[in-house]
Design an enzyme around this catalytic site. Structure first.
Site, PDB file in Angstrom:
ATOM      1  N   ARG A  39     -75.571  20.034   9.806  1.00 56.04           N
ATOM      2  CA  ARG A  39     -74.567  19.569  11.035  1.00 56.04           C
ATOM      3  C   ARG A  39     -74.790  20.516  12.435  1.00 56.04           C
ATOM      4  O   ARG A  39     -74.610  21.656  12.220  1.00 56.04           O
ATOM      5  CB  ARG A  39     -73.263  19.392  10.571  1.00 56.04           C
ATOM      6  CG  ARG A  39     -72.687  18.528   9.652  1.00 56.04           C
ATOM      7  CD  ARG A  39     -72.800  16.851  10.464  1.00 56.04           C
ATOM      8  NE  ARG A  39     -72.204  15.777   9.445  1.00 56.04           N
ATOM      9  CZ  ARG A  39     -73.174  15.193   8.804  1.00 56.04           C
ATOM     10  NH1 ARG A  39     -74.411  15.484   8.808  1.00 56.04           N
ATOM     11  NH2 ARG A  39     -72.638  14.118   8.207  1.00 56.04           N
ATOM     12  N   GLU A  56     -73.620  15.804  19.598  1.00 53.83           N
ATOM     13  CA  GLU A  56     -74.631  14.769  19.487  1.00 53.83           C
ATOM     14  C   GLU A  56     -74.074  13.358  20.157  1.00 53.83           C
ATOM     15  O   GLU A  56     -72.859  13.072  19.965  1.00 53.83           O
ATOM     16  CB  GLU A  56     -74.838  14.071  17.814  1.00 53.83           C
ATOM     17  CG  GLU A  56     -75.853  14.536  17.407  1.00 53.83           C
ATOM     18  CD  GLU A  56     -76.245  14.540  15.710  1.00 53.83           C
ATOM     19  OE1 GLU A  56     -76.156  15.348  15.121  1.00 53.83           O
ATOM     20  OE2 GLU A  56     -76.169  13.404  15.434  1.00 53.83           O
ATOM     21  N   HIS A 106     -81.307  13.106  14.090  1.00 56.36           N
ATOM     22  CA  HIS A 106     -80.559  13.007  13.145  1.00 56.36           C
ATOM     23  C   HIS A 106     -80.993  11.850  12.133  1.00 56.36           C
ATOM     24  O   HIS A 106     -80.232  10.998  11.644  1.00 56.36           O
ATOM     25  CB  HIS A 106     -79.131  12.521  13.322  1.00 56.36           C
ATOM     26  CG  HIS A 106     -77.898  13.106  12.262  1.00 56.36           C
ATOM     27  ND1 HIS A 106     -76.723  13.448  12.710  1.00 56.36           N
ATOM     28  CD2 HIS A 106     -78.019  13.253  11.145  1.00 56.36           C
ATOM     29  CE1 HIS A 106     -76.027  13.447  11.320  1.00 56.36           C
ATOM     30  NE2 HIS A 106     -76.989  13.433  10.592  1.00 56.36           N
TER      31      HIS A 106
HETATM   32  C1  DGY Z   1     -74.976  12.308   5.910  1.00 53.68           C
HETATM   33  O1  DGY Z   1     -75.222  11.428   5.134  1.00 53.68           O
HETATM   34  O2  DGY Z   1     -73.883  13.145   5.994  1.00 53.68           O
HETATM   35  C2  DGY Z   1     -76.349  12.489   6.840  1.00 53.68           C
HETATM   36  O3  DGY Z   1     -75.986  13.504   7.697  1.00 53.68           O
HETATM   37  C3  DGY Z   1     -76.620  11.242   7.447  1.00 53.68           C
HETATM   38  O4  DGY Z   1     -77.197  10.671   6.163  1.00 53.68           O
END
Ligand code: DGY
Length: 317
Positions: A244, A273, A291
């Site tokens: 993240r 983001e 992402h």
């Molecule tokens: C998640 O699933 O947390 C990812 O960041 C996106 O697939």
């Protein structure tokens, strides 16, 4: 009984709902647009279960918009967009999609690592820009990932040794790397099973040639990588983030990349983001992706069906 889906999800998930005889409404059908906050609240009020994406903030206001809300099914493994404490307090179950995106995300981590080490985007731009006139011994040299010509083994440091961290470590074996990791006490058994050396965070930063982040975003991991940690890393190190964005202080990273405090970075996620910190995009030693860690058709179909299954379970109590 019906489900409110904030934004369009893959057809496989919708098929699952139809097969179970569950009615649903989709808030935003354009795959590239955000849904307005008021529309989320309105949808939650008129339906029994919320199926959300990581782009929606599922906070207390959303969770209390409908006192009859039977559950929140988030189509992601990460749950940092959901106020879990409020959900627990209100007795609202929350679902996510663990397991099914492990391999896709680990693969993309390696794509970023290799691309950053071997300067793939720079090389692509060089070709696309028509600048390739003659092969040269020093043209676009990167760094070895495996022992390579020097015979020196490289060290991969994995921060957060859950499913994805383990899968990234497995792939490192093929590159003949030493793998070290840090994570929660619960992950110690997984480190032993994977023959990965457990280290304290600071020592991992000091010893690693590549640092790859795989921890969830929580209050304690926000800005886990900041000025101090970047200075602690080798000047030759490469940082990879497919976890993240806010785990990294992005402005500090820009300064570190600009000043040569670390060699390069590969980023699939960003602090705010879809925006990026000023100056990031101009740097030659960064590889940036929108992402797409779990973005394969197979994986996104499985995530959608899992999220639909969770929603169906919530409707069934
Ligand atoms: C998640 O699933 O947390 C990812 O960041 C996106 O697939």
């Amino acid at each position: 009984m019906s489900v409110f889906i904030t934004r369009k999800i893959p057809e496989a998930g919708l098929e699952r709902l139809r097969a179970a005889g569950v009615a649903f409404e989709i808030g935003e059908m354009d795959g590239e647009k955000a849904i307005a906050r008021d529309d989320v609240l309105d949808g939650v009020r008129r339906h029994d279960v919320l199926l959300s994406l990581l782009t929606e903030r599922v906070d207390r206001e959303v969770l209390t918009a409908n006192p009859q809300l039977r559950g929140v099914s988030n189509m992601a493994v990460g749950l940092d967009n959901v106020d879990l404490a409020a959900a627990e307090e209100l007795g609202i179950p929350v679902g996510n999609t663990p397991g099914v995106l492990t391999d896709a995300t680990a693969d993309l981590t390696w794509a970023l690592l290799l691309a950053a080490a071997r300067r793939v985007p720079e090389a692509h731009d060089y070709m696309a820009g028509g600048r390739y006139s003659i092969w040269g011994p020093e043209l676009l040299c990167g760094v070895d990932v495996g022992p390579g010509a020097s015979g020196c083994r490289k060290t991969l440091g994995i921060v957060g040794f859950g499913r994805i961290g383990v899968a990234v470590a497995q792939r490192a074996r093929g590159f003949d790397m030493d793998v070290v990791a840090c994570g929660s006490p619960r992950s110690r058994d997984a480190m032993t099973a994977a023959s990965v050396e457990p280290l304290e965070f600071d020592e991992l930063l000091e010893r690693s040639d590549f640092v790859s982040l795989h921890c969830p975003l929580t209050p304690s991991t926000r800005h886990l990588i900041g000025v101090e940690q970047l200075l602690r890393m080798k000047r030759s190190a490469i940082l990879i983030n497919t976890a993240r964005g806010p785990v990294v202080d992005e402005r500090a990273l820009v300064e570190a990349l600009r000043g040569g405090e670390i060699r390069a970075a590969g980023l699939d996620v960003f602090e705010d983001e879809p925006l990026m910190a000023p100056g990031l995009v101009e740097l030659p030693n960064v590889v940036i992706l929108p992402h797409i860690g779990s973005a394969t058709h197979e994986t996104r179909d499985r995530m959608a069906t899992m999220a639909a299954d969770n929603a169906i379970e919530f409707l069934r109590g």
